[in-house]
Scaffold this motif. Sequence first.
Motif, PDB file in Angstrom:
ATOM      1  N   UNK A  10      -6.595  -7.304   1.540  1.00  0.00           N
ATOM      2  CA  UNK A  10      -7.413  -6.221   2.211  1.00  0.00           C
ATOM      3  C   UNK A  10      -7.055  -5.171   3.102  1.00  0.00           C
ATOM      4  N   UNK A  11      -5.979  -3.852   2.582  1.00  0.00           N
ATOM      5  CA  UNK A  11      -5.532  -3.728   3.707  1.00  0.00           C
ATOM      6  C   UNK A  11      -6.162  -2.409   3.836  1.00  0.00           C
ATOM      7  N   UNK A  12      -6.701  -1.706   5.241  1.00  0.00           N
ATOM      8  CA  UNK A  12      -7.157  -0.819   6.329  1.00  0.00           C
ATOM      9  C   UNK A  12      -5.728  -0.250   6.675  1.00  0.00           C
ATOM     10  N   UNK A  13      -4.840   0.343   6.595  1.00  0.00           N
ATOM     11  CA  UNK A  13      -3.797   1.037   6.570  1.00  0.00           C
ATOM     12  C   UNK A  13      -4.672   2.105   7.487  1.00  0.00           C
ATOM     13  N   UNK A  14      -4.159   2.659   8.707  1.00  0.00           N
ATOM     14  CA  UNK A  14      -4.631   3.554   9.836  1.00  0.00           C
ATOM     15  C   UNK A  14      -3.213   4.615  10.243  1.00  0.00           C
ATOM     16  N   UNK A  15      -1.319   4.589   9.934  1.00  0.00           N
ATOM     17  CA  UNK A  15      -0.448   5.385  10.124  1.00  0.00           C
ATOM     18  C   UNK A  15      -0.475   5.776   7.902  1.00  0.00           C
ATOM     19  N   UNK A  16       0.378   6.474   8.352  1.00  0.00           N
ATOM     20  CA  UNK A  16       1.158   6.870   7.489  1.00  0.00           C
ATOM     21  C   UNK A  16       2.813   5.620   7.049  1.00  0.00           C
ATOM     22  N   UNK A  17       3.185   5.170   8.303  1.00  0.00           N
ATOM     23  CA  UNK A  17       3.620   4.105   7.966  1.00  0.00           C
ATOM     24  C   UNK A  17       2.859   2.407   6.886  1.00  0.00           C
ATOM     25  N   UNK A  18       2.060   1.703   7.762  1.00  0.00           N
ATOM     26  CA  UNK A  18       1.075   1.574   7.264  1.00  0.00           C
ATOM     27  C   UNK A  18       0.477   1.875   5.928  1.00  0.00           C
ATOM     28  N   UNK A  33       0.262  -3.599   8.317  1.00  0.00           N
ATOM     29  CA  UNK A  33       1.812  -4.302   9.171  1.00  0.00           C
ATOM     30  C   UNK A  33       2.950  -4.478   8.841  1.00  0.00           C
ATOM     31  N   UNK A  34       4.322  -4.965   8.272  1.00  0.00           N
ATOM     32  CA  UNK A  34       5.025  -5.359   7.910  1.00  0.00           C
ATOM     33  C   UNK A  34       4.905  -7.419   8.205  1.00  0.00           C
ATOM     34  N   UNK A  35       5.106  -7.238   9.689  1.00  0.00           N
ATOM     35  CA  UNK A  35       4.607  -8.533  10.287  1.00  0.00           C
ATOM     36  C   UNK A  35       3.828  -9.533   8.962  1.00  0.00           C
ATOM     37  N   UNK A  36       2.394  -8.626   9.135  1.00  0.00           N
ATOM     38  CA  UNK A  36       1.722  -9.072   8.741  1.00  0.00           C
ATOM     39  C   UNK A  36       1.165  -9.510   7.433  1.00  0.00           C
ATOM     40  N   UNK A  37       1.678  -8.205   6.645  1.00  0.00           N
ATOM     41  CA  UNK A  37       1.863  -8.584   5.847  1.00  0.00           C
ATOM     42  C   UNK A  37       2.889  -9.178   4.761  1.00  0.00           C
ATOM     43  N   UNK A  38       4.130  -9.407   5.479  1.00  0.00           N
ATOM     44  CA  UNK A  38       5.319 -10.340   5.057  1.00  0.00           C
ATOM     45  C   UNK A  38       5.240 -12.094   4.975  1.00  0.00           C
ATOM     46  N   UNK A  39       3.729 -12.064   6.503  1.00  0.00           N
ATOM     47  CA  UNK A  39       2.955 -13.608   6.836  1.00  0.00           C
ATOM     48  C   UNK A  39       2.061 -13.774   5.685  1.00  0.00           C
TER      49      UNK A  39
END
Length: 115
Positions: free
Chosen positions: A28-36, A13-19
């Motif tokens: 290590x990104x485990x995306x679950x939606x197209x946005x993420x 998510x953008x908030x988590x990523x920016x933090x």
Amino acid sequence: MLAHVDAFVTHAGMNSTMEALAAGVPMLAIARTPETQTTADRIVELGLGRTLAPADTTADRLRAAVAELLGDASVRRRLSAVRDEVRKAGGAPAAVDAVEARLVRSPSPRTSTRR
């Protein structure tokens, strides 16, 4: 919390990523939606971390992916540079100042008189 970890497993998510970027922590990104997924792809493209598909996420694969991420010196170098840029940007206070400055320069919207 992120200032005290070696790596961050995130949904991207953008908030988590920016933090994470502000703390200089590899992701290590485990995306679950197209946005993420878009954010996760960009994390990899910029050399700031790696991705793992949700369907491929097992304890062993997660452990191996984090170990590989921690061993990648290029990710650390890239994160250091991006962390510095994020910090120089000024965060939320600078964003508020920019929005307020824009509002001051913009003419007020006119109220419609049509009925």
